[in-house]
Design a protein around this motif. Structure first.
Motif, PDB file in Angstrom:
ATOM      1  N   GLN A 114       0.818  -1.205   0.000  1.00 43.01           N
ATOM      2  CA  GLN A 114       0.000   0.000   0.000  1.00 43.01           C
ATOM      3  C   GLN A 114       0.853   1.256   0.000  1.00 43.01           C
ATOM      4  O   GLN A 114       1.941   1.287   0.582  1.00 43.01           O
ATOM      5  CB  GLN A 114      -0.914   0.023   1.217  1.00 43.01           C
ATOM      6  N   ALA A 115       0.317   2.280  -0.648  1.00 37.11           N
ATOM      7  CA  ALA A 115       0.940   3.597  -0.637  1.00 37.11           C
ATOM      8  C   ALA A 115       0.658   4.247   0.719  1.00 37.11           C
ATOM      9  O   ALA A 115      -0.356   3.932   1.337  1.00 37.11           O
ATOM     10  CB  ALA A 115       0.374   4.441  -1.771  1.00 37.11           C
ATOM     11  N   PRO A 116       1.504   5.093   1.196  1.00 36.74           N
ATOM     12  CA  PRO A 116       2.672   5.634   0.526  1.00 36.74           C
ATOM     13  C   PRO A 116       3.925   4.765   0.619  1.00 36.74           C
ATOM     14  O   PRO A 116       4.905   5.022  -0.070  1.00 36.74           O
ATOM     15  CB  PRO A 116       2.895   6.979   1.212  1.00 36.74           C
ATOM     16  N   ALA A 117       3.904   3.731   1.450  1.00 33.19           N
ATOM     17  CA  ALA A 117       5.119   2.925   1.623  1.00 33.19           C
ATOM     18  C   ALA A 117       5.588   2.326   0.300  1.00 33.19           C
ATOM     19  O   ALA A 117       6.796   2.306   0.024  1.00 33.19           O
ATOM     20  CB  ALA A 117       4.893   1.832   2.658  1.00 33.19           C
ATOM     21  N   ALA A 165       8.528  11.071  -0.779  1.00 30.21           N
ATOM     22  CA  ALA A 165       7.662  11.258   0.386  1.00 30.21           C
ATOM     23  C   ALA A 165       7.021  12.645   0.369  1.00 30.21           C
ATOM     24  O   ALA A 165       5.808  12.774   0.601  1.00 30.21           O
ATOM     25  CB  ALA A 165       8.455  11.061   1.675  1.00 30.21           C
ATOM     26  N   CYS A 166       7.806  13.655   0.096  1.00 35.12           N
ATOM     27  CA  CYS A 166       7.274  15.029   0.072  1.00 35.12           C
ATOM     28  C   CYS A 166       6.267  15.211  -1.059  1.00 35.12           C
ATOM     29  O   CYS A 166       5.227  15.853  -0.877  1.00 35.12           O
ATOM     30  CB  CYS A 166       8.409  16.040  -0.040  1.00 35.12           C
ATOM     31  N   SER A 167       6.555  14.646  -2.207  1.00 39.59           N
ATOM     32  CA  SER A 167       5.641  14.728  -3.345  1.00 39.59           C
ATOM     33  C   SER A 167       4.324  14.020  -3.036  1.00 39.59           C
ATOM     34  O   SER A 167       3.237  14.564  -3.253  1.00 39.59           O
ATOM     35  CB  SER A 167       6.307  14.121  -4.581  1.00 39.59           C
ATOM     36  N   TYR A 168       4.416  12.811  -2.516  1.00 36.58           N
ATOM     37  CA  TYR A 168       3.215  12.053  -2.174  1.00 36.58           C
ATOM     38  C   TYR A 168       2.412  12.787  -1.100  1.00 36.58           C
ATOM     39  O   TYR A 168       1.183  12.886  -1.183  1.00 36.58           O
ATOM     40  CB  TYR A 168       3.580  10.640  -1.711  1.00 36.58           C
ATOM     41  N   ALA A 169       3.095  13.300  -0.101  1.00 39.52           N
ATOM     42  CA  ALA A 169       2.422  14.013   0.985  1.00 39.52           C
ATOM     43  C   ALA A 169       1.658  15.225   0.454  1.00 39.52           C
ATOM     44  O   ALA A 169       0.505  15.456   0.832  1.00 39.52           O
ATOM     45  CB  ALA A 169       3.431  14.435   2.046  1.00 39.52           C
ATOM     46  N   ALA A 170       2.296  15.985  -0.418  1.00 41.33           N
ATOM     47  CA  ALA A 170       1.655  17.178  -0.974  1.00 41.33           C
ATOM     48  C   ALA A 170       0.411  16.824  -1.782  1.00 41.33           C
ATOM     49  O   ALA A 170      -0.594  17.539  -1.741  1.00 41.33           O
ATOM     50  CB  ALA A 170       2.649  17.940  -1.846  1.00 41.33           C
ATOM     51  N   MET A 171       0.442  15.716  -2.487  1.00 45.88           N
ATOM     52  CA  MET A 171      -0.696  15.312  -3.326  1.00 45.88           C
ATOM     53  C   MET A 171      -1.837  14.680  -2.527  1.00 45.88           C
ATOM     54  O   MET A 171      -2.959  14.605  -3.020  1.00 45.88           O
ATOM     55  CB  MET A 171      -0.242  14.333  -4.405  1.00 45.88           C
ATOM     56  N   ALA A 178       6.667   6.182   6.026  1.00 41.78           N
ATOM     57  CA  ALA A 178       5.227   6.322   5.785  1.00 41.78           C
ATOM     58  C   ALA A 178       4.471   6.594   7.089  1.00 41.78           C
ATOM     59  O   ALA A 178       3.489   7.344   7.095  1.00 41.78           O
ATOM     60  CB  ALA A 178       4.688   5.073   5.100  1.00 41.78           C
ATOM     61  N   GLU A 179       4.922   6.002   8.180  1.00 42.79           N
ATOM     62  CA  GLU A 179       4.275   6.239   9.474  1.00 42.79           C
ATOM     63  C   GLU A 179       4.376   7.698   9.904  1.00 42.79           C
ATOM     64  O   GLU A 179       3.514   8.199  10.631  1.00 42.79           O
ATOM     65  CB  GLU A 179       4.883   5.346  10.549  1.00 42.79           C
ATOM     66  N   LYS A 180       5.415   8.383   9.459  1.00 42.26           N
ATOM     67  CA  LYS A 180       5.588   9.798   9.785  1.00 42.26           C
ATOM     68  C   LYS A 180       4.629  10.689   8.995  1.00 42.26           C
ATOM     69  O   LYS A 180       4.403  11.839   9.347  1.00 42.26           O
ATOM     70  CB  LYS A 180       7.020  10.252   9.487  1.00 42.26           C
ATOM     71  N   MET A 181       4.087  10.148   7.910  1.00 40.83           N
ATOM     72  CA  MET A 181       3.283  10.932   6.992  1.00 40.83           C
ATOM     73  C   MET A 181       1.802  10.849   7.358  1.00 40.83           C
ATOM     74  O   MET A 181       0.977  10.397   6.585  1.00 40.83           O
ATOM     75  CB  MET A 181       3.523  10.448   5.556  1.00 40.83           C
ATOM     76  N   VAL A 182       1.467  11.326   8.541  1.00 41.98           N
ATOM     77  CA  VAL A 182       0.084  11.278   9.021  1.00 41.98           C
ATOM     78  C   VAL A 182      -0.756  12.350   8.316  1.00 41.98           C
ATOM     79  O   VAL A 182      -0.225  13.331   7.787  1.00 41.98           O
ATOM     80  CB  VAL A 182       0.015  11.461  10.542  1.00 41.98           C
ATOM     81  N   LYS A 183      -2.045  12.147   8.329  1.00 42.67           N
ATOM     82  CA  LYS A 183      -2.945  13.132   7.728  1.00 42.67           C
ATOM     83  C   LYS A 183      -2.813  14.478   8.444  1.00 42.67           C
ATOM     84  O   LYS A 183      -2.681  14.535   9.660  1.00 42.67           O
ATOM     85  CB  LYS A 183      -4.390  12.674   7.843  1.00 42.67           C
ATOM     86  N   LEU A 184      -2.856  15.548   7.681  1.00 42.99           N
ATOM     87  CA  LEU A 184      -2.839  16.883   8.265  1.00 42.99           C
ATOM     88  C   LEU A 184      -4.080  17.064   9.133  1.00 42.99           C
ATOM     89  O   LEU A 184      -5.170  16.609   8.784  1.00 42.99           O
ATOM     90  CB  LEU A 184      -2.822  17.953   7.168  1.00 42.99           C
TER      91      LEU A 184
END
Length: 96
Positions: free
Chosen positions: A12-15, A49-55, A88-94
């Protein structure tokens, strides 16, 4: 052309996106010194990671988050997968 199954690739994304970025950059290790390929792999995962997070409305991890996850994953048989999952665990929903 055969497509090889990668047992360690997260499903699964984002991983999975981060893992793919690492694997793509790792293809270019030949001819580079260790410091260079480590730096470029860190940068590739951070960029992905930054690109995926922004999208997707997620928090972009810092480069230090990416580097810390890489250090922890070193020596693991599932190095790339563990690294990607930790970032990916760091990339929580805003807003959480």
């Amino acid at each position: 052309m055969s497509i090889e199954y990668d047992f360690f690739r997260p499903r699964q994304a984002p991983a999975s996106v981060l893992y793919d970025a690492f694997q793509e950059e790792a293809l270019h290790r030949k001819g580079r010194d260790v410091e260079e390929w480590i730096r470029l792999e860190l940068e590739a995962v951070h960029r992905a990671a930054c690109s995926y997070a922004a999208m997707h409305g997620l928090v972009s991890p810092s480069m230090e988050d990416v580097a810390a996850a890489e250090r922890i994953a070193r020596g693991s048989v599932d190095y790339g997968s563990k690294w990607a999952l930790m970032v990916a665990e760091k990339m929580v929903k805003l807003g959480r």
